[in-house]
Motif scaffolding. Structure first.
Motif, PDB file in Angstrom:
ATOM      1  N   LYS A   2      42.879  39.880  45.702  1.00 18.35           N
ATOM      2  CA  LYS A   2      41.553  40.026  45.111  1.00 18.35           C
ATOM      3  C   LYS A   2      41.660  40.873  43.836  1.00 18.35           C
ATOM      4  N   LEU A   4      40.037  42.411  40.145  1.00 17.21           N
ATOM      5  CA  LEU A   4      38.908  42.761  39.275  1.00 17.21           C
ATOM      6  C   LEU A   4      39.405  42.826  37.830  1.00 17.21           C
ATOM      7  N   ASP A  32      36.913  38.749  40.193  1.00 18.16           N
ATOM      8  CA  ASP A  32      35.602  39.241  39.733  1.00 18.16           C
ATOM      9  C   ASP A  32      35.781  39.917  38.371  1.00 18.16           C
ATOM     10  N   THR A  33      34.660  40.112  37.688  1.00 20.50           N
ATOM     11  CA  THR A  33      34.728  40.724  36.357  1.00 20.50           C
ATOM     12  C   THR A  33      33.777  41.911  36.245  1.00 20.50           C
ATOM     13  N   LEU A  34      34.075  42.758  35.281  1.00 24.26           N
ATOM     14  CA  LEU A  34      33.204  43.900  35.003  1.00 24.26           C
ATOM     15  C   LEU A  34      33.252  44.232  33.516  1.00 24.26           C
ATOM     16  N   THR A  77      36.458  49.842  42.105  1.00 28.80           N
ATOM     17  CA  THR A  77      37.882  49.454  42.105  1.00 28.80           C
ATOM     18  C   THR A  77      38.481  49.471  43.512  1.00 28.80           C
ATOM     19  N   TYR A  80      39.264  46.206  45.618  1.00 31.70           N
ATOM     20  CA  TYR A  80      40.190  45.189  45.104  1.00 31.70           C
ATOM     21  C   TYR A  80      41.655  45.550  45.356  1.00 31.70           C
ATOM     22  N   VAL A  83      43.371  45.796  39.920  1.00 34.12           N
ATOM     23  CA  VAL A  83      42.401  45.914  38.824  1.00 34.12           C
ATOM     24  C   VAL A  83      43.168  45.772  37.509  1.00 34.12           C
ATOM     25  N   CYS A 134      45.259  50.110  39.567  1.00 34.93           N
ATOM     26  CA  CYS A 134      44.826  49.647  38.233  1.00 34.93           C
ATOM     27  C   CYS A 134      45.969  49.594  37.227  1.00 34.93           C
TER      28      CYS A 134
END
Ligand SMILES: [Zn+2]
Length: 235
Positions: A2, A4, A32-34, A77, A80, A83, A134
């Motif tokens: 998963k 981000l 997914d996005t941010l 975060t 996920y 990231v 991340c």
């Protein structure tokens, strides 16, 4: 896994904004996005109050936008496996990734799979220091990697993988120094032909109190005109 994808940690760096837009227009399971600094994106600037990527872990109760936003992003975060946080620089040949001191081991392999063979450990208050999952991706404006479609494809492939059996061969560095505008004037750094990831003259490094080999990055980057660049040592 998963994933981000974060764009606009710095509001005027376009690659991440374009990657986010591609995933929003062409949705993918597990990605997914941010948009991180929404106010800075709106204003087309790096930040509004303070640099969001120097504001982690942030403060959810802060009245200021970026510290509060950092806390919100950090909380997200945790949902996920991975990231990916996108950045741009005007400094050429500066493509690399950033991780924190306590980063998950597999981030090195992921950086390698994504085509980034240089990893920098950052200890300032960036998202990487606070989120061990991340990987920040730094791409030169002039690089062939400054291409949102390319990253869409690579992230799509990555999101379908469960684990990695590859052996990465990344080169690791530590961020050790920010070259100031004072350093630039004092040592005439703009006349020293500094190039990203090319060791600088031992005497120049010494004059800034640094051990050699010292590798400059982000040299004269107009995204960050308030300093002259960064310096790395090998890990
Ligand atoms: Zn940035």
């Amino acid at each position: 896994m998963k994933v981000l994808v974060i764009g606009g940690m710095h509001g005027n760096e376009t690659l991440g904004l374009n990657v986010v837009k591609l995933f929003n227009d062409n949705k993918v399971i597990n990605v997914d996005t941010l948009l991180a600094n929404e106010q800075a994106i709106e204003a087309d600037c790096r930040f509004v109050g303070q640099d969001l990527n120097r504001s982690f872990p942030g403060n959810i109760n802060s009245k200021d936008y970026e510290p509060k936003r950092a806390a919100q992003i950090l909380k997200l975060t945790k949902k996920y496996d991975l990231v990916l946080d996108f950045h741009n620089t005007f400094c050429p040949n500066n493509d690399c990734s950033f991780i924190g001191e306590n980063a998950n081991q597999e981030l090195s392999d992921i950086s390698w799979v994504l085509g980034l063979d240089k990893i920098i450990v950052a200890d300032y208050d960036c998202i990487n220091k606070a989120a061990s999952n991340c990987l920040s991706i730094e791409v030169s404006m002039s690089s062939p990697l400054n291409n949102a479609e390319l990253w869409y494809d690579r992230i799509l492939t990555l999101s379908r993988a469960e684990s990695f059996t590859i052996r990465s061969d990344v080169k690791k560095f530590r961020f050790v120094y920010r070259m100031t505008l004072k350093d630039k004037d004092r040592l005439e750094l703009d006349k020293r032909d500094l190039k990203a990831f090319q060791p600088m003259d031992v005497k120049i490094a010494k004059a800034m109190g640094l051990s050699s080999p010292a590798y400059p990055i982000f040299i004269g980057d107009s995204f960050t005109p308030y300093n002259y660049g960064g310096v790395l040592n090998e890990l």
